[in-house]
Scaffold this active site. Sequence first.
Site, PDB file in Angstrom:
ATOM      1  N   SER A 135     -22.589 -25.200   1.983  1.00 47.05           N
ATOM      2  CA  SER A 135     -21.223 -25.551   2.388  1.00 47.05           C
ATOM      3  C   SER A 135     -20.687 -26.633   1.472  1.00 47.05           C
ATOM      4  O   SER A 135     -21.450 -27.386   0.851  1.00 47.05           O
ATOM      5  CB  SER A 135     -21.224 -26.069   3.835  1.00 47.05           C
ATOM      6  OG  SER A 135     -19.990 -26.675   4.168  1.00 47.05           O
ATOM      7  N   TYR A 148     -24.645 -31.598  10.426  1.00 46.57           N
ATOM      8  CA  TYR A 148     -24.304 -30.357   9.734  1.00 46.57           C
ATOM      9  C   TYR A 148     -24.373 -30.539   8.226  1.00 46.57           C
ATOM     10  O   TYR A 148     -24.971 -29.728   7.506  1.00 46.57           O
ATOM     11  CB  TYR A 148     -22.888 -29.925  10.146  1.00 46.57           C
ATOM     12  CG  TYR A 148     -22.379 -28.694   9.437  1.00 46.57           C
ATOM     13  CD1 TYR A 148     -22.823 -27.427   9.792  1.00 46.57           C
ATOM     14  CD2 TYR A 148     -21.429 -28.800   8.417  1.00 46.57           C
ATOM     15  CE1 TYR A 148     -22.350 -26.296   9.144  1.00 46.57           C
ATOM     16  CE2 TYR A 148     -20.950 -27.680   7.770  1.00 46.57           C
ATOM     17  CZ  TYR A 148     -21.412 -26.428   8.140  1.00 46.57           C
ATOM     18  OH  TYR A 148     -20.945 -25.306   7.491  1.00 46.57           O
ATOM     19  N   LYS A 152     -26.798 -28.573   5.361  1.00 44.45           N
ATOM     20  CA  LYS A 152     -26.231 -27.813   4.251  1.00 44.45           C
ATOM     21  C   LYS A 152     -26.642 -28.397   2.901  1.00 44.45           C
ATOM     22  O   LYS A 152     -26.837 -27.659   1.923  1.00 44.45           O
ATOM     23  CB  LYS A 152     -24.712 -27.737   4.385  1.00 44.45           C
ATOM     24  CG  LYS A 152     -24.246 -26.881   5.561  1.00 44.45           C
ATOM     25  CD  LYS A 152     -24.767 -25.453   5.454  1.00 44.45           C
ATOM     26  CE  LYS A 152     -24.242 -24.557   6.552  1.00 44.45           C
ATOM     27  NZ  LYS A 152     -24.659 -23.146   6.388  1.00 44.45           N
TER      28      LYS A 152
END
Length: 252
Positions: A135, A148, A152
């Site tokens: 990401s 998160y 990633k």
Amino acid sequence: MRLDGRHVIVTGAGAGIGLGIARACRAAGAEVTGFDKQIDGAAKLDQIGARFVQVDVTDLDAFEMAIAEAHGRAGRLDGMVNNAGVTIKVPFLEMTRDQMETLWTVNQRSVLVGCQAAGRIMADAGGGAIVNLSSVHARATNPGHEGYAGTKAAIAAMTRAMAWSLGPHGIRVNAICPAMTRTEIVDAAMQDPDKESLFRSWTADGAVTTVDEIGALAVFLLSDAGSALNGSEVVADRAMSALLDVFDVRRK
């Protein structure tokens, strides 16, 4: 950018980016096996001529077994796309241990297991290609995405390391780092003109990336056209992370 005669597994293929990748791989001539936890994706994958397998990638043993079975059914495994993932946005000081564990298990551990299981098969066959979905948060993030962003970034780092561990076996490993992409959820949000205007303001060309555009990038990385790329991170954010600006949860 053709995948004729090749077999590709795509995780999280029942919707969103995963479905876009599965659709692009089918259009490029590949046989596609789509994994998804939700049975709802079965009809969508059937519609594009892909095989559906219901599997929860957090059940690592079941996930590894599903990869082996898909390989056995097709007789080969040329491409593996580790796309399944979750996003949890929560104020950092309020994040729970369960939320942390969910992010690590879905976003990081399943990718590691998927790469290892597919890598063993590909190594025995003389080569293949793996694409991991990281990401833009791996390089530019904001408050609320600490867990998160960490998972990633881990995917990007693992991808770089695996390029060297699997490269001698003829296996290329690359990552795609999308920013906001027009999944079903984003498309629904963009029905609000104010939100659509906001989303478009975040990119240099005023466009919001589609799942089919991410699918095209995956096909490129899986195909012979991408043969020079190994250990690379393709940042598909329309220059969002290139802008020196204050962009965080305090902005409305």
